[in-house]
Design a protein around this motif. Sequence first.
Motif, mmCIF file in Angstrom:
data_model
loop_
_atom_site.group_PDB
_atom_site.id
_atom_site.type_symbol
_atom_site.label_atom_id
_atom_site.label_comp_id
_atom_site.label_asym_id
_atom_site.label_seq_id
_atom_site.Cartn_x
_atom_site.Cartn_y
_atom_site.Cartn_z
ATOM 1 N N ARG A 254 0.827 -1.210 0.000
ATOM 2 C CA ARG A 254 0.000 0.000 0.000
ATOM 3 C C ARG A 254 0.867 1.268 0.000
ATOM 4 O O ARG A 254 0.363 2.375 0.152
ATOM 5 N N ASP B 266 -10.282 -1.396 3.248
ATOM 6 C CA ASP B 266 -9.925 -0.382 2.242
ATOM 7 C C ASP B 266 -9.905 -0.985 0.838
ATOM 8 O O ASP B 266 -10.439 -0.404 -0.111
ATOM 9 N N ILE B 267 -9.301 -2.149 0.701
ATOM 10 C CA ILE B 267 -9.206 -2.807 -0.611
ATOM 11 C C ILE B 267 -10.587 -3.184 -1.136
ATOM 12 O O ILE B 267 -10.903 -2.965 -2.312
ATOM 13 N N GLU C 56 -12.254 -0.078 -2.335
ATOM 14 C CA GLU C 56 -11.656 0.324 -3.616
ATOM 15 C C GLU C 56 -12.273 -0.430 -4.786
ATOM 16 O O GLU C 56 -12.494 0.129 -5.855
ATOM 17 N N LYS C 57 -12.540 -1.690 -4.562
ATOM 18 C CA LYS C 57 -13.096 -2.555 -5.609
ATOM 19 C C LYS C 57 -14.620 -2.502 -5.679
ATOM 20 O O LYS C 57 -15.223 -3.163 -6.521
ATOM 21 N N GLN D 231 -20.233 0.637 1.869
ATOM 22 C CA GLN D 231 -19.397 0.955 0.705
ATOM 23 C C GLN D 231 -19.158 2.467 0.593
ATOM 24 O O GLN D 231 -18.025 2.911 0.463
ATOM 25 N N ALA E 16 -15.583 4.272 1.192
ATOM 26 C CA ALA E 16 -15.025 4.830 -0.043
ATOM 27 C C ALA E 16 -14.857 6.343 0.039
ATOM 28 O O ALA E 16 -13.877 6.889 -0.469
ATOM 29 N N LYS F 55 -7.366 12.023 -1.586
ATOM 30 C CA LYS F 55 -8.482 11.304 -2.209
ATOM 31 C C LYS F 55 -8.337 11.202 -3.729
ATOM 32 O O LYS F 55 -9.003 10.410 -4.373
ATOM 33 N N GLY G 298 -6.834 7.699 -6.224
ATOM 34 C CA GLY G 298 -7.534 6.542 -6.760
ATOM 35 C C GLY G 298 -7.568 5.369 -5.791
ATOM 36 O O GLY G 298 -8.217 4.365 -6.034
ATOM 37 N N TYR G 299 -6.851 5.505 -4.687
ATOM 38 C CA TYR G 299 -6.825 4.458 -3.664
ATOM 39 C C TYR G 299 -7.708 4.870 -2.497
ATOM 40 O O TYR G 299 -7.886 6.047 -2.222
ATOM 41 N N CYS G 300 -8.227 3.879 -1.797
ATOM 42 C CA CYS G 300 -8.989 4.111 -0.577
ATOM 43 C C CYS G 300 -8.079 3.770 0.602
ATOM 44 O O CYS G 300 -7.612 2.638 0.725
ATOM 45 N N HIS G 301 -7.822 4.769 1.436
ATOM 46 C CA HIS G 301 -6.996 4.569 2.629
ATOM 47 C C HIS G 301 -7.735 5.037 3.878
ATOM 48 O O HIS G 301 -7.135 5.572 4.799
#
Length: 165
Positions: free
Chosen positions: A20, A71-72, A75-76, A84, A88, A133, A136-139
Amino acid sequence: MEEKKIGKMEQIARQWLADRGVTIEHIAELVYYLQSKYHPDLQMDECIHNVNRVIAKREVQNALFTGIQLDILAEKGLLEEPLQSFIAKDEGLYGVDEILALSIVNVYGSIGFTNYGYIDKQKPGILKQLNDKSSGYCHTFLDDIVGAIAAAASSRLAHRAAHVE
């Protein structure tokens, strides 16, 4: 990294962090940020040592696995609503991400709470990147987990320094 055998779960936790984009050095820089004004002779290797000791704890690894996985999945787009959207978007009133982080902070006592609160508001170093933000990743969970590991390592360092000084 220190000369010691690390267990399989710790190896996985370290790999998940690396996957990550988070290094032990990133977290150690946060420890230095939190503690250098109180310990003028503080060296980065001492910060790294304390981060490594925190990550070696199984309860920390469990929180890390849980948060990164959520988080993953967010993201998906694999979580059910409304969860969600909460994760997100890092919804401000969601708060479960901070609660998970506090389970890490709690490992080293009450000083960790103030360290965590401070660093969570300041968002220095890697925390600023994780909170971006536009990446493109959710952290949503990871930024709090990384801050909590740094806060716990800072607390560990402070407790040990108090016994030396």
